[in-house]
Scaffold this motif. Structure first.
Motif, PDB file in Angstrom:
ATOM      1  N   ALA A  25       0.810  -1.232   0.000  1.00 56.82           N
ATOM      2  CA  ALA A  25       0.000   0.000   0.000  1.00 56.82           C
ATOM      3  C   ALA A  25       0.837   1.272   0.000  1.00 56.82           C
ATOM      4  O   ALA A  25       0.368   2.323  -0.450  1.00 56.82           O
ATOM      5  N   THR A  26       2.079   1.204   0.503  1.00 56.77           N
ATOM      6  CA  THR A  26       2.885   2.422   0.640  1.00 56.77           C
ATOM      7  C   THR A  26       3.748   2.705  -0.578  1.00 56.77           C
ATOM      8  O   THR A  26       4.516   3.667  -0.594  1.00 56.77           O
ATOM      9  N   GLY A  27       3.656   1.858  -1.609  1.00 56.23           N
ATOM     10  CA  GLY A  27       4.474   2.064  -2.801  1.00 56.23           C
ATOM     11  C   GLY A  27       3.796   2.950  -3.830  1.00 56.23           C
ATOM     12  O   GLY A  27       2.747   3.561  -3.562  1.00 56.23           O
ATOM     13  N   SER A  28       4.401   3.003  -5.001  1.00 58.76           N
ATOM     14  CA  SER A  28       3.906   3.866  -6.071  1.00 58.76           C
ATOM     15  C   SER A  28       2.510   3.415  -6.559  1.00 58.76           C
ATOM     16  O   SER A  28       1.580   4.235  -6.672  1.00 58.76           O
ATOM     17  N   ILE A  29       2.347   2.127  -6.813  1.00 60.28           N
ATOM     18  CA  ILE A  29       1.028   1.619  -7.248  1.00 60.28           C
ATOM     19  C   ILE A  29       0.030   1.745  -6.096  1.00 60.28           C
ATOM     20  O   ILE A  29      -1.138   2.110  -6.298  1.00 60.28           O
ATOM     21  N   GLY A  30       0.501   1.462  -4.885  1.00 66.13           N
ATOM     22  CA  GLY A  30      -0.370   1.591  -3.713  1.00 66.13           C
ATOM     23  C   GLY A  30      -0.893   3.019  -3.589  1.00 66.13           C
ATOM     24  O   GLY A  30      -2.093   3.236  -3.330  1.00 66.13           O
ATOM     25  N   SER A  51       2.653  -3.387   4.103  1.00 61.64           N
ATOM     26  CA  SER A  51       3.871  -2.827   3.522  1.00 61.64           C
ATOM     27  C   SER A  51       5.048  -3.647   4.039  1.00 61.64           C
ATOM     28  O   SER A  51       4.858  -4.595   4.806  1.00 61.64           O
ATOM     29  N   HIS A  52       6.232  -3.255   3.648  1.00 56.76           N
ATOM     30  CA  HIS A  52       7.422  -3.975   4.109  1.00 56.76           C
ATOM     31  C   HIS A  52       7.795  -3.488   5.508  1.00 56.76           C
ATOM     32  O   HIS A  52       7.622  -4.174   6.492  1.00 56.76           O
ATOM     33  N   ARG A  53       8.268  -2.212   5.579  1.00 57.49           N
ATOM     34  CA  ARG A  53       8.628  -1.704   6.911  1.00 57.49           C
ATOM     35  C   ARG A  53       8.205  -0.254   7.125  1.00 57.49           C
ATOM     36  O   ARG A  53       8.522   0.328   8.166  1.00 57.49           O
ATOM     37  N   ASN A  54       7.552   0.335   6.143  1.00 58.09           N
ATOM     38  CA  ASN A  54       7.137   1.724   6.257  1.00 58.09           C
ATOM     39  C   ASN A  54       5.866   1.819   7.122  1.00 58.09           C
ATOM     40  O   ASN A  54       4.749   1.961   6.616  1.00 58.09           O
ATOM     41  N   ALA A  55       6.085   1.741   8.456  1.00 60.31           N
ATOM     42  CA  ALA A  55       4.957   1.631   9.390  1.00 60.31           C
ATOM     43  C   ALA A  55       4.169   2.942   9.506  1.00 60.31           C
ATOM     44  O   ALA A  55       2.942   2.923   9.610  1.00 60.31           O
ATOM     45  N   LYS A 138       4.397  -8.155 -11.179  1.00 57.54           N
ATOM     46  CA  LYS A 138       4.701  -8.999 -12.342  1.00 57.54           C
ATOM     47  C   LYS A 138       5.717 -10.080 -12.024  1.00 57.54           C
ATOM     48  O   LYS A 138       5.705 -11.164 -12.605  1.00 57.54           O
ATOM     49  N   GLU A 139       6.627  -9.798 -11.047  1.00 54.64           N
ATOM     50  CA  GLU A 139       7.669 -10.780 -10.721  1.00 54.64           C
ATOM     51  C   GLU A 139       7.047 -12.107 -10.273  1.00 54.64           C
ATOM     52  O   GLU A 139       7.629 -13.172 -10.459  1.00 54.64           O
ATOM     53  N   CYS A 140       5.861 -12.008  -9.662  1.00 50.98           N
ATOM     54  CA  CYS A 140       5.157 -13.185  -9.191  1.00 50.98           C
ATOM     55  C   CYS A 140       4.754 -14.078 -10.370  1.00 50.98           C
ATOM     56  O   CYS A 140       4.904 -15.295 -10.329  1.00 50.98           O
ATOM     57  N   VAL A 162      -2.700  -5.056 -14.177  1.00 54.42           N
ATOM     58  CA  VAL A 162      -2.515  -3.635 -13.845  1.00 54.42           C
ATOM     59  C   VAL A 162      -1.460  -2.990 -14.743  1.00 54.42           C
ATOM     60  O   VAL A 162      -1.575  -1.822 -15.112  1.00 54.42           O
ATOM     61  N   ASP A 163      -0.419  -3.742 -15.072  1.00 51.20           N
ATOM     62  CA  ASP A 163       0.622  -3.199 -15.949  1.00 51.20           C
ATOM     63  C   ASP A 163      -0.073  -2.547 -17.135  1.00 51.20           C
ATOM     64  O   ASP A 163      -0.960  -3.172 -17.751  1.00 51.20           O
ATOM     65  N   SER A 164       0.318  -1.328 -17.481  1.00 47.33           N
ATOM     66  CA  SER A 164      -0.439  -0.594 -18.503  1.00 47.33           C
ATOM     67  C   SER A 164      -0.501  -1.354 -19.827  1.00 47.33           C
ATOM     68  O   SER A 164      -1.533  -1.344 -20.510  1.00 47.33           O
TER      69      SER A 164
HETATM   70  N1  LIG Z   1       5.053   1.855 -10.280  1.00 43.77           N
HETATM   71  C1  LIG Z   1       4.516   1.594 -11.447  1.00 43.77           C
HETATM   72  O1  LIG Z   1       4.131   2.498 -12.177  1.00 43.77           O
HETATM   73  C2  LIG Z   1       4.341   0.171 -11.896  1.00 43.77           C
HETATM   74  C3  LIG Z   1       3.780  -0.068 -13.161  1.00 43.77           C
HETATM   75  C4  LIG Z   1       3.533  -1.377 -13.543  1.00 43.77           C
HETATM   76  C5  LIG Z   1       3.845  -2.428 -12.696  1.00 43.77           C
HETATM   77  N2  LIG Z   1       4.428  -2.173 -11.496  1.00 43.77           N
HETATM   78  C6  LIG Z   1       4.748  -3.314 -10.625  1.00 43.77           C
HETATM   79  O2  LIG Z   1       4.050  -3.152  -9.416  1.00 43.77           O
HETATM   80  C7  LIG Z   1       4.812  -3.664  -8.320  1.00 43.77           C
HETATM   81  C8  LIG Z   1       4.983  -2.532  -7.299  1.00 43.77           C
HETATM   82  O3  LIG Z   1       5.718  -1.487  -7.919  1.00 43.77           O
HETATM   83  P1  LIG Z   1       5.913  -0.062  -7.221  1.00 43.77           P
HETATM   84  O4  LIG Z   1       6.546   0.784  -8.253  1.00 43.77           O
HETATM   85  O5  LIG Z   1       4.638   0.353  -6.597  1.00 43.77           O
HETATM   86  O6  LIG Z   1       6.995  -0.445  -6.095  1.00 43.77           O
HETATM   87  P2  LIG Z   1       7.431   0.418  -4.829  1.00 43.77           P
HETATM   88  O7  LIG Z   1       7.063   1.848  -5.011  1.00 43.77           O
HETATM   89  O8  LIG Z   1       8.843   0.053  -4.579  1.00 43.77           O
HETATM   90  O9  LIG Z   1       6.498  -0.180  -3.659  1.00 43.77           O
HETATM   91  C9  LIG Z   1       6.608  -1.504  -3.235  1.00 43.77           C
HETATM   92  C10 LIG Z   1       5.593  -1.774  -2.159  1.00 43.77           C
HETATM   93  O10 LIG Z   1       5.717  -3.132  -1.719  1.00 43.77           O
HETATM   94  C11 LIG Z   1       5.915  -3.140  -0.286  1.00 43.77           C
HETATM   95  N3  LIG Z   1       6.688  -4.319   0.050  1.00 43.77           N
HETATM   96  C12 LIG Z   1       7.948  -4.635  -0.324  1.00 43.77           C
HETATM   97  N4  LIG Z   1       8.293  -5.828   0.197  1.00 43.77           N
HETATM   98  C13 LIG Z   1       7.222  -6.262   0.901  1.00 43.77           C
HETATM   99  C14 LIG Z   1       6.948  -7.413   1.672  1.00 43.77           C
HETATM  100  N5  LIG Z   1       7.854  -8.380   1.821  1.00 43.77           N
HETATM  101  N6  LIG Z   1       5.737  -7.537   2.254  1.00 43.77           N
HETATM  102  C15 LIG Z   1       4.799  -6.575   2.130  1.00 43.77           C
HETATM  103  N7  LIG Z   1       4.990  -5.448   1.406  1.00 43.77           N
HETATM  104  C16 LIG Z   1       6.196  -5.306   0.811  1.00 43.77           C
HETATM  105  C17 LIG Z   1       6.621  -1.829  -0.007  1.00 43.77           C
HETATM  106  O11 LIG Z   1       6.557  -1.477   1.382  1.00 43.77           O
HETATM  107  P3  LIG Z   1       7.584  -0.369   2.022  1.00 43.77           P
HETATM  108  O12 LIG Z   1       7.056   0.973   1.588  1.00 43.77           O
HETATM  109  O13 LIG Z   1       7.482  -0.595   3.468  1.00 43.77           O
HETATM  110  O14 LIG Z   1       8.954  -0.675   1.460  1.00 43.77           O
HETATM  111  C18 LIG Z   1       5.782  -0.911  -0.898  1.00 43.77           C
HETATM  112  O15 LIG Z   1       4.532  -0.683  -0.311  1.00 43.77           O
HETATM  113  C19 LIG Z   1       6.119  -4.159  -8.932  1.00 43.77           C
HETATM  114  O16 LIG Z   1       6.037  -5.531  -9.184  1.00 43.77           O
HETATM  115  C20 LIG Z   1       6.218  -3.398 -10.250  1.00 43.77           C
HETATM  116  O17 LIG Z   1       6.952  -4.086 -11.231  1.00 43.77           O
HETATM  117  C21 LIG Z   1       4.665  -0.910 -11.073  1.00 43.77           C
END
Ligand SMILES: NC(=O)c1ccc[n+]([C@@H]2O[C@H](COP(=O)([O-])OP(=O)(O)OC[C@H]3O[C@@H](n4cnc5c(N)ncnc54)[C@H](OP(=O)(O)O)[C@@H]3O)[C@@H](O)[C@H]2O)c1
Length: 408
Positions: A25-30, A51-55, A138-140, A162-164
């Motif tokens: 939830a705390t990442g870019s897509i989140g 999230s991972h550690r961003n409490a 996608k890595e999954c 979700v990937d565009s």
């Molecule tokens: N960003 C895009 O525009 C985009 C587009 C297409 C596809 N994707 C795919 O979407 C996925 C997420 O991308 P993102 O860009 O959003 O990544 P990101 O900004 O790095 O965010 C990753 C998220 O995953 C959480 N996380 C990491 N390890 C975890 C774990 N072990 N358990 C629970 N949560 C965990 C992180 O928490 P913390 O904040 O605590 O680290 C953060 O909330 C990737 O697979 C990426 O390839 C992204």
């Protein structure tokens, strides 16, 4: 009568807000998902966030959306999460199992947006529960695509891309019958080094690689876009999502990121999906599917864009794409090894222990070594996929000094 968008019928036939969970939830897509939910507070009820550690950020989001459950993967972040949620009545949890629990909580719709193969167990747990899973992780799919798709089929889960690019193909596939599809194509922006020479790319810095021309994303996927490994991973993702042979999946470099994906039918018709490069469009599509909701994105002005250009990818300058295609063709766990080695390589590059050219070089060396050791097979279970992933990570890590010496 069907329920309005964002609402679902509950067990008693009443219209209720759709329950949603966000993994990562705390990442870019989140953040993009939260932005869309924020605009329709009455239509969605948040069940679980993790999230991972961003409490701190997680606790803020959980409070804002009145989530029922929030989990951090890192047990060291538990205290901060518990503190951030004190008095809210929201359940706090920590550890890898609690992230899986977040995925298993009863939600109509789950956003799987954890970055990397660490998202495998929770994403698969969400898929096995049924309902609708929007897959960004996608890595999954790369790591355990066959397993993922068969578990989704068994559970009757609706998987939405979700990937565009994949979201675009998914939408373009609605224009005809599956048996009438000749091939699909996904586009690549070409990343920040699209016009650079091989020598310039070799010397690229972390800062340069993190400067994506069109998209604002998390660091891992941004580096993957610079090597074009992102497109390689997406090729494997497309193969699993759409059950297409790799020879029927084309990749086009399209610098403007306006056309995201295309489907060619047997009569020569090509249906393409366009849109401004903003992840809120495909996320909104997944959130409301099969209906639509408004997304706060810039309307596409093609006259302003002016020119749309397309070119074939240069595999000589961007060998990661070739490695991914070969891994997909080889099967038997090669994509799992490719993905694990790439995650190690990207982390080492970001930490400046590996040059940019070392990323594909490390992936290739790891694949070769894994073949030599007979360390690859098609993952039959989550545990199996994780074991191959861990072996490949150890292998990649052991090869870092040798590859770094050649590429730094
Ligand atoms: N960003 C895009 O525009 C985009 C587009 C297409 C596809 N994707 C795919 O979407 C996925 C997420 O991308 P993102 O860009 O959003 O990544 P990101 O900004 O790095 O965010 C990753 C998220 O995953 C959480 N996380 C990491 N390890 C975890 C774990 N072990 N358990 C629970 N949560 C965990 C992180 O928490 P913390 O904040 O605590 O680290 C953060 O909330 C990737 O697979 C990426 O390839 C992204």
């Amino acid at each position: 009568m069907s329920a309005p968008v964002g609402y679902a019928k509950n067990g008693r036939g009443e219209v209720a807000p759709r329950t949603v969970s966000i993994l990562g939830a705390t990442g870019s897509i989140g953040a993009s998902t939260a932005d869309l939910l924020r605009r329709r507070p009455d239509a969605y009820q948040v069940e679980a966030l993790c999230s991972h550690r961003n409490a701190d950020a997680l606790a803020r989001l959980a409070r804002e959306f009145g989530a029922r459950f929030a989990a951090v993967a890192d047990p060291a972040a538990y205290r901060a999460l518990k503190q951030g949620l004190s008095g809210s009545g929201i359940e706090a949890a920590a550890g890898a199992d609690s992230v899986v629990e977040a995925a298993q909580r009863p939600a109509d719709w789950v956003m799987a947006a954890i970055a990397g193969s660490t998202g495998l167990a929770p994403t698969l747990a969400a898929v096995e529960r049924g309902g609708t899973v929007a897959v960004a992780n996608k890595e999954c799919l790369v790591c355990a695509g066959m397993l993922f798709m068969s578990r989704a089929a068994q559970a009757g889960t609706t998987v939405l891309p979700v990937d565009s690019e994949h979201n675009a193909v998914f939408q373009a596939l609605a224009a005809g019958r599956r048996e009438d599809v000749r091939r699909i194509m996904i586009t690549a922006s070409g990343g920040p080094f699209r016009t650079w020479s091989k020598e310039q790319i070799r010397a690229a810095t972390v800062e340069q690689a993190l400067r994506h021309p069109n998209w604002s994303m998390g660091p891992k996927v941004t580096i993957d876009s610079a090597t074009l490994m992102n497109k390689g991973l997406e090729l494997i993702e497309a193969h699993h999502l759409f059950a297409m042979d790799q020879s029927a999946i084309g990749i086009l470099v399209h610098a403007q990121s306006i056309v995201h994906g295309l489907v060619e039918y047997i009569d020569g018709s090509v249906v393409a999906l366009m849109g401004s490069p903003d992840m809120r469009t495909p996320i909104a599509h997944c959130l409301a599917w099969p209906e639509r909701i408004e997304a706060p994105v810039k309307s596409l002005d093609l006259a302003e864009v002016g020119t749309l250009s397309f070119e074939a990818p240069d595999l000589e300058r961007f060998p990661a794409l070739k490695l991914a295609r070969e891994a997909l063709e080889a099967g038997n766990g090669a994509p799992t090894v490719l993905n694990a080695a790439n995650e190690i390589a990207v982390a080492e590059f970001i930490d400046r222990r590996l040059g940019f050219a070392g990323i594909p070089a490390l992936v290739e060396a790891t694949l070769n070594e894994a073949v030599r050791r007979g360390a690859m097979h098609e993952p039959a279970s989550v545990g199996d996929a994780i074991a191959i992933d861990h072996t490949a990570r150890r292998l990649a890590q052991s090869l870092v000094p040798e590859i770094a010496a050649k590429t730094l």
